[in-house]
Design a protein around this motif. Structure first.
Motif, PDB file in Angstrom:
ATOM      1  N   LYS A 133      43.883  41.409  43.733  1.00 25.99           N
ATOM      2  CA  LYS A 133      43.017  40.503  42.968  1.00 25.99           C
ATOM      3  C   LYS A 133      43.484  39.048  43.032  1.00 25.99           C
ATOM      4  O   LYS A 133      42.755  38.145  42.667  1.00 25.99           O
ATOM      5  CB  LYS A 133      42.916  40.965  41.509  1.00 25.99           C
ATOM      6  N   ASN A 140      34.911  42.367  45.647  1.00 24.11           N
ATOM      7  CA  ASN A 140      34.669  42.880  44.289  1.00 24.11           C
ATOM      8  C   ASN A 140      35.703  43.941  43.939  1.00 24.11           C
ATOM      9  O   ASN A 140      36.454  44.392  44.810  1.00 24.11           O
ATOM     10  CB  ASN A 140      33.250  43.444  44.145  1.00 24.11           C
ATOM     11  N   SER A 141      35.704  44.352  42.675  1.00 25.58           N
ATOM     12  CA  SER A 141      36.744  45.277  42.241  1.00 25.58           C
ATOM     13  C   SER A 141      36.516  46.685  42.794  1.00 25.58           C
ATOM     14  O   SER A 141      37.483  47.433  42.958  1.00 25.58           O
ATOM     15  CB  SER A 141      36.857  45.299  40.724  1.00 25.58           C
ATOM     16  N   ASN A 142      35.275  47.034  43.098  1.00 27.80           N
ATOM     17  CA  ASN A 142      35.028  48.360  43.684  1.00 27.80           C
ATOM     18  C   ASN A 142      35.686  48.479  45.053  1.00 27.80           C
ATOM     19  O   ASN A 142      36.262  49.516  45.385  1.00 27.80           O
ATOM     20  CB  ASN A 142      33.523  48.600  43.858  1.00 27.80           C
ATOM     21  N   ASN A 180      32.243  54.687  37.233  1.00 24.74           N
ATOM     22  CA  ASN A 180      31.555  53.450  37.567  1.00 24.74           C
ATOM     23  C   ASN A 180      30.267  53.729  38.347  1.00 24.74           C
ATOM     24  O   ASN A 180      29.204  53.182  38.047  1.00 24.74           O
ATOM     25  CB  ASN A 180      32.508  52.577  38.399  1.00 24.74           C
ATOM     26  N   ILE A 480      21.799  41.868  32.696  1.00 18.73           N
ATOM     27  CA  ILE A 480      22.137  43.221  33.171  1.00 18.73           C
ATOM     28  C   ILE A 480      20.989  44.168  32.816  1.00 18.73           C
ATOM     29  O   ILE A 480      20.517  44.951  33.627  1.00 18.73           O
ATOM     30  CB  ILE A 480      23.467  43.712  32.546  1.00 18.73           C
ATOM     31  N   GLU A 483      17.981  44.261  34.898  1.00 15.06           N
ATOM     32  CA  GLU A 483      18.058  45.065  36.134  1.00 15.06           C
ATOM     33  C   GLU A 483      17.660  46.516  35.916  1.00 15.06           C
ATOM     34  O   GLU A 483      17.432  47.252  36.871  1.00 15.06           O
ATOM     35  CB  GLU A 483      19.472  44.994  36.711  1.00 15.06           C
TER      36      GLU A 483
ATOM     37  N   ASP B  66      28.864  45.491  40.167  1.00 20.35           N
ATOM     38  CA  ASP B  66      30.108  45.053  39.534  1.00 20.35           C
ATOM     39  C   ASP B  66      29.738  44.205  38.316  1.00 20.35           C
ATOM     40  O   ASP B  66      29.759  42.980  38.367  1.00 20.35           O
ATOM     41  CB  ASP B  66      30.919  44.235  40.564  1.00 20.35           C
ATOM     42  N   HIS B  67      29.406  44.938  37.226  1.00 21.90           N
ATOM     43  CA  HIS B  67      28.839  44.264  36.057  1.00 21.90           C
ATOM     44  C   HIS B  67      29.784  43.310  35.353  1.00 21.90           C
ATOM     45  O   HIS B  67      29.364  42.384  34.677  1.00 21.90           O
ATOM     46  CB  HIS B  67      28.326  45.300  35.057  1.00 21.90           C
ATOM     47  N   ASP B  68      31.093  43.564  35.448  1.00 23.11           N
ATOM     48  CA  ASP B  68      31.994  42.627  34.777  1.00 23.11           C
ATOM     49  C   ASP B  68      32.755  41.763  35.779  1.00 23.11           C
ATOM     50  O   ASP B  68      33.678  41.045  35.413  1.00 23.11           O
ATOM     51  CB  ASP B  68      32.929  43.338  33.789  1.00 23.11           C
ATOM     52  N   GLY B  69      32.348  41.821  37.037  1.00 22.86           N
ATOM     53  CA  GLY B  69      32.956  40.950  38.056  1.00 22.86           C
ATOM     54  C   GLY B  69      34.471  41.069  38.119  1.00 22.86           C
ATOM     55  O   GLY B  69      35.158  40.062  38.265  1.00 22.86           O
ATOM     56  N   GLY B  70      34.960  42.298  37.986  1.00 19.10           N
ATOM     57  CA  GLY B  70      36.413  42.504  38.073  1.00 19.10           C
ATOM     58  C   GLY B  70      37.129  42.094  36.804  1.00 19.10           C
ATOM     59  O   GLY B  70      38.351  42.000  36.780  1.00 19.10           O
TER      60      GLY B  70
END
Lengths: 646, 153
Positions: A133, A140-142, A180, A480, A483, B66-70
């Motif tokens: 990070k 992205n985090s995924n 997720n 959100i 969507e 990615d709803h909270d953007g990490g």
């Protein structure tokens, strides 16, 4: 000394060497020596000037590209604090970039400058989301989580590092990724209708009416007034669309706007209009139509919870046990004034949400011909009404040889395109109307706080920060939520389990229930939302009827899967109950309350309908039989037990 | 003059851009919505003259997947400045923020104390911080002052 067999002597020599190298400005050699020693013997860290090494590396970080730099910064992070966390990420980025490492697996082949043990340590302890990070490599985090999962799998397969710890990490990260994905899947299926069911149902029930329509085509209606009028208007519209092809996308809208008032329809047109209404009604209000799912998945508490969640984090509308507001208590000297401001804000906030649920998200089926005769105005943004010109246009797309299937596909195509337009309309309204409406009440609250500050010296900085933060979070939540209003065309093929369902409900409701799942039952993506809906409604019912605050309601969910049965038990505490036997007798009524005809109306409503909706989902959507038992276990515990027969 | 706005709040970005356009100074404006994308822009675009930076923002862009953007970072601006410093990306930067207090509990910081810390830690490129409020005009005056002082005097 360095070659001594005595470990203490050897360590002391390394310690001395490292210090000398730093003094001589040879930080690279010092880093390498320290790293190798640390990896061999972790408790040796206190012998080395780690802080000094980090300080030196920090100064020259842009010119370093060895594996030892990110390793040292990560050692500092794990042993001391986050001071060098940004350096940890950046040095890893430099190492990967400057050594052209695109795939972590090729790290083990780099033997020129790096020893095997350091590479293994790097993969196990440094190539983690914490470091990733801090780079600008990932999007992205995924992506980061997936990569870390691959690294863990690779290390386990190759028996590198602490296998037990890595296995646990792999399990936790995979679990989070599944949850997720499950949340995304659930968000993407909020707008739903079962097209196959609608096709079959209308085919069974209205085929005879279609035959009647085909029969009516044998007559000549060309001189009827309605036929002449409708043809004139339709030709006119077609000409306009020919001239401006971009209007094609709005054809259905234009057809709806052009309703011809006081037009008496001939038999053929009248039958076709009736047919179209029947299909439309099944699509909107049928057992597996848009309206029922819209109610269950969005209007039944989901939207309200989602919006409220944005405000609760900063405790803006958070009430204490005595009914007063958290911020009123924090600013005690001005408690009543702050409470009043928040009361007004809270009322307006709820009123906006009620308007969205009660008005905007209603299905408007009042056809233009009768809209003037209906007293209550329908402001629903799901406009599924039918004008005589629209019906006439659709009729013209068919001919004498058309089958019922042709008619059905044509009607469903119109309904789906109209739904897509309606969904876009809702998204536009969320952005252009809903956000400004909320912004107005936030502005009013801010002005109120500034006035309290000016007139009474209220310390506003903390509550103002909470207001601004809530406002930002709410706007993000609205976007959100916006969507949700999309039709999901691509369904994932993944399988989920009940853990994912329960986690996702906890996430939606911002709570932490006590969960036990015994047994395995793979849930395919298409069915995931049904199970989420069931648990969500059981939980919201429990909170609503417990008589306790949400924070005080303890929810326990136990799920057993065995012998072709899924047993779901949701237990919650509640305020003291007397006359339990009598109450439990009454609750037996809910055992099998679902019946197709009675429930359709209930499915479209919100409030007091949860148990019907649950039973409908099991019976109709999942196609399974069930036994539902509701009872007070004692004077302070309530339980719902669902036995689903597979 | 090229200005990079790094801010996840769309409405705030719109207000800032509207104001910058009103100044009619021919600014070319680039927008980024997260820490990582802001840093990427600085790494690959050497023509940035000024960075207008938010203090609290997510690591990555918020997307449907990615709803909270990490993760939302209360001190995202501080991390951005730190990364700029260690990466040698010394572009003049001004912080424009809606909050007066950042973080929670023991980690709570005021804008003033952060401003002092940034002045000491990033003297090469940190120009100052401006409290932003849609209902007040002060932020516009302060931003204009900083632009004129640093680029037109």
């Amino acid at each position: 000394m360095y070659n001594s067999n005595d470990q203490i002597t050897k360590l002391e020599s390394i310690e001395g060497l490292v210090k000398c190298l730093i003094k001589n400005g040879e930080i690279d050699k010092a880093s390498k020596m320290f790293c190798k020693s640390y990896i061999k013997n972790r408790i040796s860290i206190h012998k080395f000037p780690v802080k000094l090494i980090c300080k030196e590396l920090h100064r020259k970080i842009r010119y370093k590209s060895t594996i030892y730099v990110p390793i040292i910064f990560s050692i500092y992070t794990s042993e001391y604090n986050d001071k060098y966390l940004s350096d940890q990420g950046y040095s890893m980025e430099l190492y990967l970039e400057k050594n052209n490492i695109n795939d972590f697996k090729c790290l083990l082949n780099i033997k020129r400058f790096t020893d095997q043990k350091s590479v293994e340590y790097f993969l196990e302890h440094v190539f983690t989301p914490n470091s990733m990070k801090g780079t600008i490599i990932y999007n992205n985090s995924n992506e980061i989580e997936s990569l870390r999962i691959s690294i863990c799998q690779f290390l386990i397969e190759n028996k590198i590092g602490n296998n037990k710890k890595l296995l646990q990490e792999l399990k936790n990260r995979s679990r989070n990724l599944v949850i997720n994905n499950a949340n995304t899947q659930i968000s993407n299926t909020k707008i739903y209708y079962d097209l196959e069911y609608i096709r079959n149902k209308t085919k069974r029930e209205h085929k005879f009416l279609f035959k009647k329509y085909i029969k009516s085509l044998k007559n000549d209606y060309s001189n009827d007034n309605d036929e002449i009028q409708l043809n004139i208007y339709l030709d006119d519209l077609n000409k306009r669309i020919d001239k401006n092809p971009e209007f094609e996308n709005n054809r259905y809208e234009s057809l709806l706007d052009l309703h011809l008032e006081n037009l008496f329809l001939n038999k053929k047109n009248d039958i076709f209009m009736s047919l179209l209404r029947e299909v439309r009604n099944e699509f909107t209000d049928g057992l597996k139509g848009l309206g029922g799912y819209l109610s269950t998945r969005i209007k039944h508490g989901m939207l309200e919870t989602h919006f409220r969640k944005a405000l609760l984090e900063d405790k803006l509308i958070y009430k204490l046990k005595d009914g007063s507001y958290y911020w009123g208590n924090e600013l005690y000297e001005h408690k009543s004034k702050v409470d009043n401001l928040l009361d007004t804000f809270s009322d307006k906030f709820m009123s906006i949400i009620s308007n969205v649920i009660g008005q905007w998200l209603q299905l408007n089926k009042i056809d233009p011909g009768i809209s003037k005769l209906v007293r209550s105005k329908n402001n629903g943004l799901f406009n599924c009404s039918i004008s005589n010109l629209l019906s006439f246009y659709l009729q013209k797309q068919l001919d004498k040889k058309s089958s019922y299937d042709d008619f059905l596909e044509l009607s469903l195509d119109w309904l789906e395109k109209t739904t897509d337009k309606n969904l876009k309309e809702i998204q536009v309204n969320f952005e252009k109307r809903l956000i400004p409406e909320f912004q107005d009440i936030f502005n009013e609250l801010n002005v109120g706080l500034v006035n309290l500050n000016n007139n009474y010296g209220l310390r506003v900085s903390e509550i103002s920060t909470a207001v601004t933060s809530s406002q930002q979070k709410l706007i993000k939540s609205i976007r959100i939520c916006s969507e949700w209003f999309m039709r999901n065309i691509h369904m994932k093929k993944e399988k989920y389990d009940f853990d994912a369902v329960l986690e996702s409900v906890d996430f939606s409701l911002s709570l932490c229930s006590e969960k036990t799942v015994n047994g395995i039952y793979p849930i395919n993506a298409a069915k995931l939302t049904y199970y989420q809906d069931i648990i969500y409604m059981l939980y919201t019912n429990a909170i609503k009827h417990s008589g306790c605050n949400k924070d005080e309601t303890n929810l326990k969910c136990k799920i057993y899967i065995k012998n072709k049965l899924i047993i779901i038990k949701v237990t919650n505490n509640c305020i003291f109950q007397s006359k339990i036997k009598r109450k439990n007798r009454k609750l037996k009524l809910y055992k099998n309350i679902y019946s197709k005809t009675k429930s359709i109306e209930k499915l479209k409503r919100e409030g007091g309908t949860g148990i019907y909706k649950i039973q409908k989902i099991i019976k109709e959507d999942l196609g399974l039989n069930y036994i539902c038992k509701l009872k007070y276990k004692n004077d302070s515990f309530f339980q719902v037990k669902l036995k689903i027969i597979l | 003059m090229n200005i990079l706005i790094v801010d996840d709040d769309r409405d705030k970005r719109i207000y800032i851009i509207k104001f910058l356009k009103e100044l009619q100074m021919g600014f070319n404006i680039i927008q980024k919505k997260s820490i990582i994308n802001g840093l990427r822009e600085l790494k690959y675009n050497n023509n940035i003259d000024l960075v207008i930076l938010d203090m609290s923002m997510p690591k990555y862009d918020i997307t449907p997947q990615d709803h909270d953007g990490g993760g939302f970072e209360s001190f995202g601006g501080k991390e951005f400045l730190t990364q700029m410093s260690i990466r040698g990306l010394s572009f003049p930067t001004v912080v424009v923020t809606q909050f007066e207090i950042f973080g929670k509990d023991n980690n709570k910081r005021t804008l003033n104390s952060l401003d002092n810390e940034f002045k000491k830690s990033f003297p090469k490129f940190y120009l100052g911080s401006i409290p932003y409020n849609t209902t007040l005009e002060d932020w516009k005056i302060n931003l204009k002052k900083i632009i004129i002082r640093n680029f037109y005097e």
